[in-house]
Design an enzyme around this catalytic site. Structure first.
Site, PDB file in Angstrom:
ATOM      1  N   GLY A   4       0.798  -1.230   0.000  1.00 65.16           N
ATOM      2  CA  GLY A   4       0.000   0.000   0.000  1.00 65.16           C
ATOM      3  C   GLY A   4       0.822   1.266   0.000  1.00 65.16           C
ATOM      4  O   GLY A   4       0.367   2.313   0.443  1.00 65.16           O
ATOM      5  N   THR A   5       2.055   1.198  -0.514  1.00 67.26           N
ATOM      6  CA  THR A   5       2.948   2.359  -0.435  1.00 67.26           C
ATOM      7  C   THR A   5       3.111   3.118  -1.751  1.00 67.26           C
ATOM      8  O   THR A   5       3.981   3.980  -1.854  1.00 67.26           O
ATOM      9  CB  THR A   5       4.353   1.924   0.055  1.00 67.26           C
ATOM     10  OG1 THR A   5       4.911   1.044  -0.921  1.00 67.26           O
ATOM     11  CG2 THR A   5       4.282   1.213   1.392  1.00 67.26           C
ATOM     12  N   GLY A  26       0.293  -4.756 -11.901  1.00 65.03           N
ATOM     13  CA  GLY A  26      -0.984  -5.428 -11.683  1.00 65.03           C
ATOM     14  C   GLY A  26      -1.934  -5.350 -12.850  1.00 65.03           C
ATOM     15  O   GLY A  26      -3.062  -5.841 -12.766  1.00 65.03           O
ATOM     16  N   GLY A  86      -1.503  -9.138 -14.623  1.00 64.99           N
ATOM     17  CA  GLY A  86      -1.727 -10.323 -13.817  1.00 64.99           C
ATOM     18  C   GLY A  86      -1.303 -10.028 -12.389  1.00 64.99           C
ATOM     19  O   GLY A  86      -0.835  -8.921 -12.087  1.00 64.99           O
ATOM     20  N   VAL A  87      -1.484 -11.009 -11.529  1.00 60.42           N
ATOM     21  CA  VAL A  87      -1.090 -10.861 -10.134  1.00 60.42           C
ATOM     22  C   VAL A  87       0.194 -11.665  -9.930  1.00 60.42           C
ATOM     23  O   VAL A  87       0.214 -12.884 -10.119  1.00 60.42           O
ATOM     24  CB  VAL A  87      -2.192 -11.372  -9.189  1.00 60.42           C
ATOM     25  CG1 VAL A  87      -1.758 -11.235  -7.730  1.00 60.42           C
ATOM     26  CG2 VAL A  87      -3.498 -10.628  -9.442  1.00 60.42           C
ATOM     27  N   TYR A  91      16.676  12.603  -7.990  1.00 57.28           N
ATOM     28  CA  TYR A  91      15.563  12.484  -7.067  1.00 57.28           C
ATOM     29  C   TYR A  91      15.337  13.867  -6.448  1.00 57.28           C
ATOM     30  O   TYR A  91      16.239  14.420  -5.817  1.00 57.28           O
ATOM     31  CB  TYR A  91      15.899  11.462  -5.991  1.00 57.28           C
ATOM     32  CG  TYR A  91      14.736  11.050  -5.122  1.00 57.28           C
ATOM     33  CD1 TYR A  91      14.048   9.862  -5.375  1.00 57.28           C
ATOM     34  CD2 TYR A  91      14.329  11.822  -4.039  1.00 57.28           C
ATOM     35  CE1 TYR A  91      12.982   9.469  -4.567  1.00 57.28           C
ATOM     36  CE2 TYR A  91      13.266  11.433  -3.239  1.00 57.28           C
ATOM     37  CZ  TYR A  91      12.601  10.258  -3.505  1.00 57.28           C
ATOM     38  OH  TYR A  91      11.551   9.852  -2.720  1.00 57.28           O
TER      39      TYR A  91
END
Lengths: 555, 555
Positions: free
Chosen positions: A143-144, A280, A283-284, A467
């Site tokens: 979830g990042t 995703g 596919g997973v 960055y």
């Protein structure tokens, strides 16, 4: 190498803050020195309206109908189909600044259900069902995502007059663990939902290490690293995550794939590299086979200072092209060095001049000492001055903490975000200038002052990544302003021959720019692969493929 | 590093022998020691029927009709559409032993025409025309394929009741030269038809080197290296060709692609890696951007001997996993060491015991000396005995000459071929045994004695490649016998978890086995990409995609 706190022992960290980064216990106030500095740099910034509390958040009712819910429960078990508020809110997106700003509102989007499959068989069955019934599926690892990789977009069901589909979040945490470790070959097979700290703990128990340390390390998963082509802080030494992967298992609506048969192969196109970065949408990813190395005997730290960014970049280029082998090498530009962000723990403590460089060397004792000495000779010859070991050790200690600082800044109404790109050495300084100008100009157009910091943390023989960390004093709607600024920055990156993402993937946020990087025909190739593997178009609609992104943006 | 003869100065070698390897002037008789040895090892072998001379070869009339010929001439110019015997025979296939055996016959297959485009625009126009008219197109670089990558297969025109199409060989030699050299970034852009010696000469004039040295070095092209995912003798140091490529330009029937925007990227799947190894089936690679390095200051050679293959492999594994950095490292097994093939020039001079290892180190003087010393320490600790520099220097000197030896053996009726695979370190010795047994058993079933030699010449942290050289005393039809033996070997490689090719690509010869490596769904992914880029299916029909291969095999 993650020796800075308790999670190092492999204890899984608790759930992340639902509306911020990381461990709620580690949330912190803005250091007073920074608070004093901000008005000087950014002007006066009004405190924002208070963010909605968890209990105040309002979601639309789940659009998953009862029949679909029962069908999913028949596959994974009723307790693994969650439609409660907490599960839905916790799977409502990633952790970009856009995500966090959206999470301050009362009205929020969330997936209609969170489904927790146990294994490949259940995932395959879920994908088949979702394909038949037009339910969108967003695979969810740690979830990042910071590029909109997890937004619960339903896409458009073309077969049904444009009715919005239900969207489920496919939570992969039950796919955890070390499947196999080939100690002689230095190859580990990990299930995709294993978090990075879990993976390192499992490997460390056998004397091995993966060594992939992105900023998201504490929460991100092995599958997520693969799906997003992640870069880590040790990528100069061990390579980007895509260089570590030797095999993948992928479950798609059209069947399963087991890819990667040998350490090198001439057996046609490398399909592993087609699924690394597939986010995703194809596919997973359920298992990842990875190159691992023995836990390093030694870790040696050094800090350096250079006259300016140009001198530092020239030194890093020589290190990369001679191959002297640092595990970590980072160059902070004048601005980043000045505010001390090179060592997060030191922010505001002292304003430094020049540009700081940090090196870390890991491995077998004698070889590592040799690599360090050889690199030191190159850096010295290129004009670097050694400033001791301490600043580098401090950087290692504090290196996962920057996102906490972002939360504190956002609470004070200060906009804070990062973005990144990569290019050749010959184009590096020009691209840095163009991006910096695009950021500064973009905020100026909205009467906002901004501060742009930059570092180089991934070096290659042919080039490097840039960055950027940005803070800005946005007075209006930060979501809207940043949308426009970021769009201008992406245009500048494309015009300046950079890649739209070196660290973070495409997601939904960069999808409209991908075509400028790979061309219309490149997009059609991705579309053809997607159509073959996901003919119903249920998988993570909106990422990668700009056409989908455009269609769903209106939602 | 190619300091063994005149071609080193970049003078293009003349055309290859039409029915054998390389420079006709370098063709040689079998050394007398070898001639004496052969009957001992393989039994008495009857001299084969004399091969057809160039003038005796009979081809079917060109199937390219006048209208098509005129249309092609309108694109590339009449002088660049060749249908003469010489052009057709010289483009009739590659240089596998199967190719060379077929070339001994009177009746031979050849493409219906050879078309020499000047640039991308002409190639795009040829591909459009060929798509409209159902003409198969086989891109032709150096002509050195050893896996049936260049067979003039027409495929089946599904739209026209199975009528055989005409086949043209798309000769790329006019696409030659250095497009750009970014000296600071160490990146060169070369046109695809540039031969490797031409490329090295162009780069050397600017102080740079590519350093890709497959056995085919003297004749192979940059585009061919990319299309076949070539491995070179220096791959342990500089990486396989796919690791050197930073960008590609590809012309397809559906449009053009410019891929590879940064030294590292997280912008979706890596499409460069989808075209490396595409073998002309997805498009024509017209430009390749490559990582290059300064011409090495020093080259240091060493030879070693180990007790047996197992001890040697264990030593190479440690070198790979510690990353001590040899540019070349090769381990010959007991058989190869015994017949002296490790140093071609010494064949038959002395029977050596144990297993020989050769190392070469290249680069900046101090760093290279350090890498050599460090590697020597690892090899010594692993049981190696240093045997001086000379054997390694001899290997460098003679290393492109093995194919000439094959020609001499074939002339004596001795079957000679090579094949290769790769696997993990933990599986290396088992796979070596399985493949050796499959070869020996296969020939035994046809009452033929065989000798199998093996070396390891490409090492990775997780595994290595195995390269087999086979000689056999085949009494019947060598083409038929080898077809069956090779089929059994490929089955053994697949059952033994090896890759179907590490050095040489899939071509038509390995196509029926590719599905066992990447799965049915992997084949469908390749098929979907092909259908998008080459909807008429004109590009190199029969390579990679087994279904096509099966269809065209009857021809």
């Amino acid at each position: 190498m993650f020796d800075d706190d308790a999670a190092a022992d492999g204890a899984a960290p608790g759930p992340m803050r639902w509306n911020g980064w990381g461990d709620p216990a580690k949330a912190r106030e803005l250091p007073s020195a920074v608070r004093a500095l901000l008005p000087v740099v950014l002007g006066r910034i009004p405190r924002p309206a208070p963010a909605a509390s968890f209990d105040e958040v309002e979601l639309a009712a789940s659009a998953l109908d009862e029949a679909d819910r029962h069908a999913l429960a028949a596959i994974v078990g009723a307790e693994h189909v969650r439609t409660d508020r907490e599960a839905r809110i916790r799977h409502s997106g990633g952790k970009s600044t856009l995500d966090l700003l959206r999470r301050r509102a009362v009205q929020q989007h969330a997936p209609d259900a969170v489904v927790d499959p146990a294994d490949d068989r259940e995932i395959a069955a879920v994908l088949r069902l979702a394909s038949e019934r037009g339910i969108a599926v967003v695979p969810f690892g740690g979830g990042t995502s910071v590029v909109g990789g997890l937004d619960p977009e339903g896409g458009i069901d073309r077969a049904d007059g444009g009715r919005r589909r239900a969207v489920i979040s496919l939570e992969l945490h039950r796919l955890s663990g070390l499947v196999a470790l080939d100690e002689l070959s230095g190859e580990a097979t990990l299930r995709a939902g294993t978090t990075a700290p879990e993976a390192e703990a499992l490997l460390a128990a056998r004397g091995f290490e993966l060594g992939h340390y992105p900023q998201s390390f504490r929460y991100a998963t092995i599958g997520g690293f693969a799906a997003t082509r992640s870069s880590g802080q040790n990528s100069s030494g061990y390579g980007r995550f895509d260089a570590m992967v030797t095999g993948l298992r992928v479950v798609t609506p059209s069947g399963d794939l087991d890819l990667g048969r040998a350490p090198g192969s001439a057996a046609g196109p490398d399909l592993v590299q087609l699924f690394l970065g597939s986010e995703g949408a194809f596919g997973v990813i359920t298992e990842v086979r990875l190159r691992v190395h023995p836990v390093p005997e030694v870790r040696l730290h050094d800090a350096w200072t250079f006259r300016d960014f140009s001198a530092g970049a020239n030194a890093l280029r020589q290190v990369a092209q001679l191959g002297t082998g640092p595990t970590v090498i980072r160059l902070s530009d004048e601005a980043e060095t000045g505010v001390g962000l090179a060592q997060v723990g030191r922010i505001g403590k002292a304003l430094s001049k020049g540009c700081s460089v940090i090196t870390v060397f890991e491995g077998e004792a004698a070889i590592t000492a040799e690599r360090r000495a050889r690199t030191a000779a190159v850096l010295t010859a290129a004009g670097g001055t050694h400033t001791g070991e301490r600043p580098a050790e401090e950087w290692v200690h504090g290196r996962f903490n920057a996102p906490y600082l972002r939360d504190a800044l956002l609470d004070h109404g200060v906009f804070c975000e990062t973005l990144e790109t990569a290019t050749t050495w010959s184009n590096l300084e020009r691209l840095k200038r163009d991006v910096t100008e695009a950021i500064t100009r973009g905020f100026s157009a909205h009467r906002a002052k901004s501060l742009v910091l930059c570092h180089v943390s991934h070096i290659y023989p042919t080039g490097a990544a840039l960055y950027f960390t940005i803070i800005a004093g946005v007075k209006g709607d930060a979501l809207e302003v940043w949308g426009k600024v970021k769009s201008g920055v992406n245009d500048a990156i494309m015009a300046g021959a950079g890649t739209i993402s070196h660290h973070h993937a495409v997601g939904r946020d960069h999808a409209p720019w991908l075509e400028r990087e790979i061309g219309e025909l490149g997009m059609r190739v991705l579309g053809a692969v997607k159509a073959e593997l996901d003919p119903a178009g249920i998988l993570n609609p909106g990422v990668l493929l700009a056409a989908d992104a455009a269609e769903t943006r209106g939602r």
